[in-house]
Write a protein that holds these residues in place. Sequence first.
Motif, PDB file in Angstrom:
ATOM      1  N   UNK A 174       0.815  -1.209   0.000  1.00 23.24           N
ATOM      2  CA  UNK A 174       0.000   0.000   0.000  1.00 23.24           C
ATOM      3  C   UNK A 174       0.852   1.264   0.000  1.00 23.24           C
ATOM      4  N   UNK A 175       2.177   1.099   0.163  1.00 28.42           N
ATOM      5  CA  UNK A 175       3.115   2.219   0.104  1.00 28.42           C
ATOM      6  C   UNK A 175       3.835   2.214  -1.250  1.00 28.42           C
ATOM      7  N   UNK A 176       4.446   1.076  -1.586  1.00 32.88           N
ATOM      8  CA  UNK A 176       5.111   0.896  -2.882  1.00 32.88           C
ATOM      9  C   UNK A 176       5.090  -0.590  -3.203  1.00 32.88           C
ATOM     10  N   UNK A 177       4.199  -0.972  -4.082  1.00 27.78           N
ATOM     11  CA  UNK A 177       4.009  -2.377  -4.413  1.00 27.78           C
ATOM     12  C   UNK A 177       4.612  -2.762  -5.742  1.00 27.78           C
ATOM     13  N   UNK A 178       4.447  -4.020  -6.081  1.00 25.98           N
ATOM     14  CA  UNK A 178       4.965  -4.574  -7.330  1.00 25.98           C
ATOM     15  C   UNK A 178       4.497  -3.753  -8.527  1.00 25.98           C
ATOM     16  N   UNK A 179       3.218  -3.424  -8.574  1.00 19.09           N
ATOM     17  CA  UNK A 179       2.692  -2.663  -9.710  1.00 19.09           C
ATOM     18  C   UNK A 179       3.348  -1.290  -9.827  1.00 19.09           C
ATOM     19  N   UNK A 227       0.799  -6.618   4.118  1.00 22.18           N
ATOM     20  CA  UNK A 227      -0.408  -7.015   3.397  1.00 22.18           C
ATOM     21  C   UNK A 227       0.004  -8.081   2.382  1.00 22.18           C
ATOM     22  N   UNK A 228      -0.491  -9.277   2.542  1.00 21.70           N
ATOM     23  CA  UNK A 228      -0.165 -10.352   1.619  1.00 21.70           C
ATOM     24  C   UNK A 228       0.941 -11.244   2.131  1.00 21.70           C
ATOM     25  N   UNK A 229       2.042 -10.643   2.581  1.00 18.40           N
ATOM     26  CA  UNK A 229       3.210 -11.394   3.055  1.00 18.40           C
ATOM     27  C   UNK A 229       3.569 -12.495   2.058  1.00 18.40           C
ATOM     28  N   UNK A 230       3.986 -12.039   0.852  1.00 19.07           N
ATOM     29  CA  UNK A 230       4.284 -12.994  -0.209  1.00 19.07           C
ATOM     30  C   UNK A 230       5.259 -12.394  -1.207  1.00 19.07           C
TER      31      UNK A 230
END
Length: 138
Positions: free
Chosen positions: A11-16, A56-59
């Motif tokens: 939610x801060x800096x994700x894969x997308x 979030x997700x932990x993956x």
Amino acid sequence: MAYWLFKSEPDVFGWDDLVSRGDKGEEWDGVRNYQARNMMRAMKVGELGLFYHSNIGKEAVGICEVIAEAHPDSTADDAKWECVDVRAVRKLPRPVTLDEVKAELRLKDMVLANNSRLSVQPVTPEEWAVIMELSGAE
């Protein structure tokens, strides 16, 4: 070749977000842990890392590549903090969760399984191969 794991809250800096930066990539800034900083100092251009969504997700969701070696972190007021630049290479066919890592005996010594708080971590070639297998990327 060394392998790494880069953790970020999606939610801060994700894969997308990293994918959206394209080939110019992104500075892996904001790290304020000496151990993680020292790992970034050891990184070489072309080395690969797992992009891991923490909290979030932990993956592990993707593979990124180091495209610039350690340099001053533009978000730091103190020159002792450095970072590398990374770019997205490809999304994993299937995310690999922290629970899967902890349940996999071949990964029992992986830093992620034992010190999940560290934001930049080394990954052994053997651990990398197991993660690739679990994700379906082999």
